[in-house]
Design a protein around this motif. Sequence first.
Motif, PDB file in Angstrom:
ATOM      1  N   VAL A   1     -26.855 -55.476 -51.284  1.00  0.00           N
ATOM      2  CA  VAL A   1     -26.229 -54.505 -50.229  1.00  0.00           C
ATOM      3  C   VAL A   1     -26.154 -53.165 -50.675  1.00  0.00           C
ATOM      4  O   VAL A   1     -26.478 -52.267 -49.825  1.00  0.00           O
ATOM      5  CB  VAL A   1     -24.733 -55.060 -49.977  1.00  0.00           C
ATOM      6  N   THR A   2     -26.167 -52.881 -51.968  1.00  0.00           N
ATOM      7  CA  THR A   2     -25.982 -51.570 -52.475  1.00  0.00           C
ATOM      8  C   THR A   2     -27.249 -50.714 -52.618  1.00  0.00           C
ATOM      9  O   THR A   2     -27.269 -49.462 -52.774  1.00  0.00           O
ATOM     10  CB  THR A   2     -24.972 -51.528 -53.779  1.00  0.00           C
ATOM     11  N   THR A   3     -28.155 -51.720 -52.748  1.00  0.00           N
ATOM     12  CA  THR A   3     -29.340 -51.004 -52.895  1.00  0.00           C
ATOM     13  C   THR A   3     -30.382 -51.076 -51.982  1.00  0.00           C
ATOM     14  O   THR A   3     -31.295 -50.089 -51.914  1.00  0.00           O
ATOM     15  CB  THR A   3     -30.350 -51.868 -54.187  1.00  0.00           C
ATOM     16  N   LEU A   4     -30.381 -51.830 -50.839  1.00  0.00           N
ATOM     17  CA  LEU A   4     -31.142 -52.153 -49.735  1.00  0.00           C
ATOM     18  C   LEU A   4     -30.824 -51.690 -48.603  1.00  0.00           C
ATOM     19  O   LEU A   4     -31.384 -51.822 -47.417  1.00  0.00           O
ATOM     20  CB  LEU A   4     -31.741 -53.458 -49.792  1.00  0.00           C
ATOM     21  N   SER A   5     -29.340 -51.561 -48.425  1.00  0.00           N
ATOM     22  CA  SER A   5     -28.668 -51.111 -47.058  1.00  0.00           C
ATOM     23  C   SER A   5     -29.124 -49.697 -46.492  1.00  0.00           C
ATOM     24  O   SER A   5     -28.888 -49.455 -45.433  1.00  0.00           O
ATOM     25  CB  SER A   5     -27.241 -51.202 -46.987  1.00  0.00           C
ATOM     26  N   ALA A   6     -29.904 -48.954 -47.379  1.00  0.00           N
ATOM     27  CA  ALA A   6     -30.521 -47.681 -46.399  1.00  0.00           C
ATOM     28  C   ALA A   6     -31.415 -48.118 -45.349  1.00  0.00           C
ATOM     29  O   ALA A   6     -31.431 -47.375 -44.456  1.00  0.00           O
ATOM     30  CB  ALA A   6     -31.290 -46.953 -47.673  1.00  0.00           C
ATOM     31  N   LYS A   7     -31.875 -49.238 -45.383  1.00  0.00           N
ATOM     32  CA  LYS A   7     -32.767 -49.718 -44.402  1.00  0.00           C
ATOM     33  C   LYS A   7     -32.481 -51.257 -44.056  1.00  0.00           C
ATOM     34  O   LYS A   7     -32.780 -51.998 -44.916  1.00  0.00           O
ATOM     35  CB  LYS A   7     -34.342 -49.616 -44.731  1.00  0.00           C
ATOM     36  N   PHE A   8     -31.844 -51.393 -42.977  1.00  0.00           N
ATOM     37  CA  PHE A   8     -31.215 -52.768 -42.659  1.00  0.00           C
ATOM     38  C   PHE A   8     -32.378 -53.890 -42.872  1.00  0.00           C
ATOM     39  O   PHE A   8     -32.191 -54.985 -43.225  1.00  0.00           O
ATOM     40  CB  PHE A   8     -30.585 -52.909 -41.585  1.00  0.00           C
ATOM     41  N   GLY A   9     -33.613 -53.383 -42.441  1.00  0.00           N
ATOM     42  CA  GLY A   9     -34.593 -54.287 -42.467  1.00  0.00           C
ATOM     43  C   GLY A   9     -35.036 -54.781 -43.776  1.00  0.00           C
ATOM     44  O   GLY A   9     -35.556 -56.126 -43.869  1.00  0.00           O
ATOM     45  N   ALA A  10     -34.971 -53.967 -44.786  1.00  0.00           N
ATOM     46  CA  ALA A  10     -35.162 -54.021 -46.048  1.00  0.00           C
ATOM     47  C   ALA A  10     -34.124 -55.511 -46.607  1.00  0.00           C
ATOM     48  O   ALA A  10     -34.632 -56.278 -47.379  1.00  0.00           O
ATOM     49  CB  ALA A  10     -35.350 -53.134 -46.993  1.00  0.00           C
TER      50      ALA A  10
ATOM     51  N   ILE B   1     -24.900 -44.675 -44.203  1.00  0.00           N
ATOM     52  CA  ILE B   1     -25.813 -43.874 -45.060  1.00  0.00           C
ATOM     53  C   ILE B   1     -26.624 -42.917 -43.948  1.00  0.00           C
ATOM     54  O   ILE B   1     -26.960 -41.746 -44.279  1.00  0.00           O
ATOM     55  CB  ILE B   1     -26.899 -44.752 -45.822  1.00  0.00           C
ATOM     56  N   VAL B   2     -27.201 -43.747 -43.020  1.00  0.00           N
ATOM     57  CA  VAL B   2     -27.675 -42.561 -41.664  1.00  0.00           C
ATOM     58  C   VAL B   2     -26.895 -41.438 -41.603  1.00  0.00           C
ATOM     59  O   VAL B   2     -27.591 -40.319 -41.472  1.00  0.00           O
ATOM     60  CB  VAL B   2     -28.312 -43.486 -40.701  1.00  0.00           C
ATOM     61  N   SER B   3     -25.592 -41.468 -41.272  1.00  0.00           N
ATOM     62  CA  SER B   3     -24.952 -40.324 -40.805  1.00  0.00           C
ATOM     63  C   SER B   3     -24.706 -39.457 -41.967  1.00  0.00           C
ATOM     64  O   SER B   3     -24.863 -38.340 -41.788  1.00  0.00           O
ATOM     65  CB  SER B   3     -23.423 -41.004 -40.461  1.00  0.00           C
ATOM     66  N   SER B   4     -24.760 -39.941 -43.222  1.00  0.00           N
ATOM     67  CA  SER B   4     -24.321 -38.901 -44.341  1.00  0.00           C
ATOM     68  C   SER B   4     -25.802 -38.356 -44.425  1.00  0.00           C
ATOM     69  O   SER B   4     -25.823 -36.974 -44.744  1.00  0.00           O
ATOM     70  CB  SER B   4     -24.241 -39.575 -45.616  1.00  0.00           C
TER      71      SER B   4
END
Length: 389
Positions: free
Chosen positions: A176-185, A234-237
Amino acid sequence: MANASARTSSAPVRYFRRRSEGRAGDDTSGTDSPAREVSRSAPPPPGELDRDDLLALRTERLKLLYESSPVVLGATVLCASALAVVEWALVPPVPLLAWLAYMLVLAIGRFALARAFQRSAPGPQGTPRWERRFLTGVLLTGLGWGSTAFLLFPESSVPHQIFVIFVLGGMTAGAVTTLSAKFGAFLCFAVPTMTPAAIRLLNADIPLASTMGWLAVIFTLAIAYVALRVQATIVSSLDLRLQHQALLDRLRLQTVRLEQAEHARVASDRRYQFFVDQASDIIYRTDPAGRFTFVNVAAACIMHYSEAEMIGRHFLEFIRPDHRRAVERFYGRQFVRKIPSTYFEFPALTKDGVDVWLGQSVQLLTDGGRIFGFQAVVRDITERKQAEA
């Protein structure tokens, strides 16, 4: 390296330029003021993203994924090694070592991929290709962890089975902390990691196994929801960071332009001052009351007064007394009627008391309809007047 750095640093400017195009209008009627130019550089409201904006955000999200890869791969190697040690006594060595070798080789390959990404520093156009490579590595890693539900799941030891489930859940939670920048990942990792374990538990003939299987499913869904929320944050930030950086770059560019304009103005003023000082005619300015605020060198030559002696004094003081009334009425009328330009001839007295006839062109200095002074060009016409006499 220098080229890659230049591409990276210019990305916010391109991002800002795309977001601001079309909002500033097509007005090319004149030069914008600095205040108007800066107001144009204000970022548009969130949500107005076009295709290029989305690609820029996609690139930044991919950078976050690759930046976290070394830590993730280190944790993968440690957890895989620990699991192999724990399962060594209960699992046949061939599948165990094959699985461990697969995980280690895959980790090394993904580490090399992350280093290659950092060295190349690809721009938005290369993002899809590098994204596919990253997702492939994540998917293969998820399949490797998911295979433990069949390869490293000893039937004879429930505690070891629980340990495998614990490791898989921990790896998924960490993703969750390392791959959530892209939900598909995240899905590429979590689904192949947890699905085999859930299926194995739901089909196991062990007390509470079915319950544990459904809990694994619920856990995976809950973690996926958390990952989705983290992605939105992350996207908003990143969107705000790109807008902020682009605005700073635009302001720096505007500052450079203002400095260049100031240098040009100073150079222009110097050229103007040179021509004024070299002129043979008197050039002066006064305030609205008629007091001198500037005189050129020719004034001193013709009137025999120094600049310091003339600045601050009223221009009528230098006119021959018998003509002062007429001159005062003439320029009073120009002031009241706001006549832009006039010409008038009159005699003046030099510092030595000598008569000098002057032909004077006077312009009003205005700002928004308000008169803030006079500007005059004065020629010595004494010889002409003497010839006429």
